[in-house]
Every structure is written in C-alpha cells, then in structure tokens.
Design a protein around this motif. Sequence first.
Motif, PDB file in Angstrom:
ATOM      1  N   VAL A  68       0.842  -1.193   0.000  1.00  0.00           N
ATOM      2  CA  VAL A  68       0.000   0.000   0.000  1.00  0.00           C
ATOM      3  C   VAL A  68       0.880   1.246   0.000  1.00  0.00           C
ATOM      4  N   ASP A  69       0.654   2.116  -0.978  1.00  0.00           N
ATOM      5  CA  ASP A  69       1.369   3.393  -1.081  1.00  0.00           C
ATOM      6  C   ASP A  69       0.622   4.417  -0.233  1.00  0.00           C
ATOM      7  N   ALA A  70       1.162   4.720   0.949  1.00  0.00           N
ATOM      8  CA  ALA A  70       0.453   5.585   1.883  1.00  0.00           C
ATOM      9  C   ALA A  70       0.207   6.970   1.300  1.00  0.00           C
ATOM     10  N   GLN A  71       1.163   7.500   0.549  1.00  0.00           N
ATOM     11  CA  GLN A  71       1.001   8.832  -0.034  1.00  0.00           C
ATOM     12  C   GLN A  71      -0.142   8.852  -1.041  1.00  0.00           C
ATOM     13  N   ALA A  72      -0.167   7.866  -1.930  1.00  0.00           N
ATOM     14  CA  ALA A  72      -1.223   7.809  -2.948  1.00  0.00           C
ATOM     15  C   ALA A  72      -2.588   7.574  -2.306  1.00  0.00           C
ATOM     16  N   GLU A  73      -2.640   6.698  -1.313  1.00  0.00           N
ATOM     17  CA  GLU A  73      -3.911   6.424  -0.641  1.00  0.00           C
ATOM     18  C   GLU A  73      -4.409   7.666   0.098  1.00  0.00           C
ATOM     19  N   ALA A  74      -3.500   8.403   0.734  1.00  0.00           N
ATOM     20  CA  ALA A  74      -3.891   9.614   1.454  1.00  0.00           C
ATOM     21  C   ALA A  74      -4.429  10.662   0.489  1.00  0.00           C
ATOM     22  N   GLU A  75      -3.818  10.774  -0.667  1.00  0.00           N
ATOM     23  CA  GLU A  75      -4.296  11.736  -1.665  1.00  0.00           C
ATOM     24  C   GLU A  75      -5.695  11.371  -2.135  1.00  0.00           C
ATOM     25  N   GLN A  76      -5.969  10.070  -2.298  1.00  0.00           N
ATOM     26  CA  GLN A  76      -7.307   9.645  -2.702  1.00  0.00           C
ATOM     27  C   GLN A  76      -8.326   9.910  -1.600  1.00  0.00           C
ATOM     28  N   ILE A  77      -7.945   9.642  -0.363  1.00  0.00           N
ATOM     29  CA  ILE A  77      -8.830   9.950   0.772  1.00  0.00           C
ATOM     30  C   ILE A  77      -9.170  11.433   0.783  1.00  0.00           C
ATOM     31  N   THR A  78      -8.164  12.282   0.577  1.00  0.00           N
ATOM     32  CA  THR A  78      -8.394  13.731   0.579  1.00  0.00           C
ATOM     33  C   THR A  78      -9.366  14.135  -0.516  1.00  0.00           C
ATOM     34  N   ARG A  79      -9.196  13.562  -1.713  1.00  0.00           N
ATOM     35  CA  ARG A  79     -10.122  13.881  -2.820  1.00  0.00           C
ATOM     36  C   ARG A  79     -11.557  13.505  -2.443  1.00  0.00           C
ATOM     37  N   GLU A  80     -11.723  12.349  -1.823  1.00  0.00           N
ATOM     38  CA  GLU A  80     -13.067  11.917  -1.430  1.00  0.00           C
ATOM     39  C   GLU A  80     -13.636  12.824  -0.345  1.00  0.00           C
ATOM     40  N   GLU A  81     -12.784  13.254   0.589  1.00  0.00           N
ATOM     41  CA  GLU A  81     -13.260  14.114   1.672  1.00  0.00           C
ATOM     42  C   GLU A  81     -13.627  15.506   1.166  1.00  0.00           C
ATOM     43  N   ILE A  82     -12.909  15.997   0.166  1.00  0.00           N
ATOM     44  CA  ILE A  82     -13.243  17.296  -0.414  1.00  0.00           C
ATOM     45  C   ILE A  82     -14.609  17.228  -1.102  1.00  0.00           C
ATOM     46  N   GLU A  83     -14.907  16.091  -1.712  1.00  0.00           N
ATOM     47  CA  GLU A  83     -16.184  15.929  -2.417  1.00  0.00           C
ATOM     48  C   GLU A  83     -17.357  15.718  -1.457  1.00  0.00           C
ATOM     49  N   ASP A  84     -17.096  15.215  -0.269  1.00  0.00           N
ATOM     50  CA  ASP A  84     -18.173  14.835   0.654  1.00  0.00           C
ATOM     51  C   ASP A  84     -18.087  15.672   1.927  1.00  0.00           C
ATOM     52  N   VAL A  85     -18.850  16.752   1.978  1.00  0.00           N
ATOM     53  CA  VAL A  85     -18.904  17.568   3.198  1.00  0.00           C
ATOM     54  C   VAL A  85     -20.315  17.568   3.781  1.00  0.00           C
ATOM     55  N   GLU A  86     -21.113  16.588   3.397  1.00  0.00           N
ATOM     56  CA  GLU A  86     -22.462  16.494   3.957  1.00  0.00           C
ATOM     57  C   GLU A  86     -22.393  16.283   5.468  1.00  0.00           C
ATOM     58  N   GLY A  87     -23.090  17.109   6.211  1.00  0.00           N
ATOM     59  CA  GLY A  87     -23.110  16.986   7.655  1.00  0.00           C
ATOM     60  C   GLY A  87     -21.981  17.692   8.371  1.00  0.00           C
ATOM     61  N   VAL A  88     -21.111  18.389   7.630  1.00  0.00           N
ATOM     62  CA  VAL A  88     -20.042  19.156   8.272  1.00  0.00           C
ATOM     63  C   VAL A  88     -20.628  20.466   8.795  1.00  0.00           C
ATOM     64  N   VAL A  89     -20.550  20.674  10.100  1.00  0.00           N
ATOM     65  CA  VAL A  89     -21.166  21.841  10.748  1.00  0.00           C
ATOM     66  C   VAL A  89     -20.195  22.422  11.770  1.00  0.00           C
ATOM     67  N   GLN A  90     -20.393  23.670  12.107  1.00  0.00           N
ATOM     68  CA  GLN A  90     -19.552  24.292  13.123  1.00  0.00           C
ATOM     69  C   GLN A  90     -19.874  23.738  14.505  1.00  0.00           C
ATOM     70  N   VAL A  91     -18.883  23.709  15.375  1.00  0.00           N
ATOM     71  CA  VAL A  91     -19.139  23.494  16.788  1.00  0.00           C
ATOM     72  C   VAL A  91     -19.923  24.714  17.279  1.00  0.00           C
ATOM     73  N   PRO A  92     -21.003  24.525  18.034  1.00  0.00           N
ATOM     74  CA  PRO A  92     -21.854  25.659  18.400  1.00  0.00           C
ATOM     75  C   PRO A  92     -21.075  26.852  18.962  1.00  0.00           C
ATOM     76  N   GLY A  93     -21.328  28.018  18.355  1.00  0.00           N
ATOM     77  CA  GLY A  93     -20.713  29.257  18.800  1.00  0.00           C
ATOM     78  C   GLY A  93     -19.337  29.538  18.235  1.00  0.00           C
ATOM     79  N   ALA A  94     -18.758  28.611  17.465  1.00  0.00           N
ATOM     80  CA  ALA A  94     -17.377  28.776  17.004  1.00  0.00           C
ATOM     81  C   ALA A  94     -17.212  29.980  16.086  1.00  0.00           C
ATOM     82  N   GLN A  95     -18.110  30.121  15.126  1.00  0.00           N
ATOM     83  CA  GLN A  95     -17.992  31.220  14.163  1.00  0.00           C
ATOM     84  C   GLN A  95     -18.021  32.577  14.858  1.00  0.00           C
TER      85      GLN A  95
END
Length: 222
Positions: A68-95
């Motif tokens: 397993v190429d950790a660098q390549a796998e991490a880059e793929q994980i990042t691409r998937e995380e950038i595409e999927d932000v459903e349910g990402v919300v601020q901790v109350p009061g943070a903003q």
Amino acid sequence: MPVTLRSNIAYRAFLFDMDGTLLNSIAAAERIWTRWALRHGVDVAAFLPTIHGVRAIDTIARQHLPGVDAQAEAEQITREEIEDVEGVVQVPGAQAFLNSLPPERWAIVTSAPMALALRRMEAAGIPRPLVMVTAEDVSDGKPNPACYRLAAERLQVTPQECLVFEDAEAGIRAGEAAEADVLVVTATHTHPVVTLHPQIKDYLGLGLEVDEAGLMRLTPLS
C-alpha cells in the motif's frame, strides 16, 4: 465552567485545531474511512477511533499494509473528503467566537491538507484566519509539536504565550510538547474526557476580554 480556572491568564495568541474543535466532520470522515478500511480488510470498529486528529498519511502508514502506497492512498482519501462535506457543521458558537478575536492573534493548526481544510471551513461557516498551518507545512504531524510551534512563529509569538484549543489526544500531546497551555473542546466526544486540562463543551458560553496591550483572556458569558 472549567474554563474559569484560567480566566486570570492572558495570552498573546490562540491556536485552534479544526476537526472536532471548530467544526464537526465526524460523519463525513467516518463514511470515507469506513470504505477505505473495508477495501483493505481493516477492522472498522477498531480502526475508526484512530483516524481523528492526525494526518491521513500517518493513519494509513500505521496500518503497515503490504503493497500500500500511503502517499497515494492519502491523496485519494483527501479527494473523497473534499467531495463529501455532507453533515459538516460548526461546533456551536465557534464562528461568532472567532469573529470576536483580533485577526492577527489566532491561527488554525490542522492535520488536514489545505484544500480539504478550506472546503470544510466553507461548509461549516468557519472564517479563514491570516495564519493556517496544514498537513503540507510539516514533515511530522501531531503529536509532534512542530505544527503548533510553526503557527506561533508565524504569529510572531512564542508557544508559551499561546492557548491551544484541541479535542483529540494527538493534538493535546502536540500542544503540551510545544509548551503551550491547552483547552479541551468536548463537543464531539460521546464519553467524558479524562484530562488535567480545562474543558469547554462549545463556544456558546465563552467570552473574551482584550486589554490595552492586546493580551486576551477568556471569560464566561453571563
């Protein structure tokens, strides 16, 4: 509230972790990492608690998976995380709390790559600070203290003059090793946090005093 234990201490800068501290991205992260674990035959239940607060490349490398190429796998994980932000919300009061801070006196210090950090911050309504330290900025991620030391340097203060806001063990250890004070944010924790550091659940009851010298003190809102 526990934060009052340090309301008499003034700081030149605040250093914030991102995931779990300013925003809640657990649902999105665990969806993506669950798929990754299943693809590689990794026990999901044992694996998921280890993903928080550290860089993706370090999470993958720790599994010692043959071929397993950790660098390549991490880059793929990042691409998937950038595409999927459903349910990402601020901790109350943070903003609102961040908007109350002098802009040159705070930074975000995250184990996420810059592109992912900005995507999640946008999704959660978290303002972008003048200083950010991300996964690309250090060769060793949390719990190594290099990230917090770098953030302090960029803000032109010492780590000892800073208060680190953290939620994960690796980040807490990084803040300690940088010789900064640490405040633990428990908004995303489902069980009590055992720590000698003061804790806050979220930012809704948190106020700020800034003195004539620009030093910041936390205060409970009445």
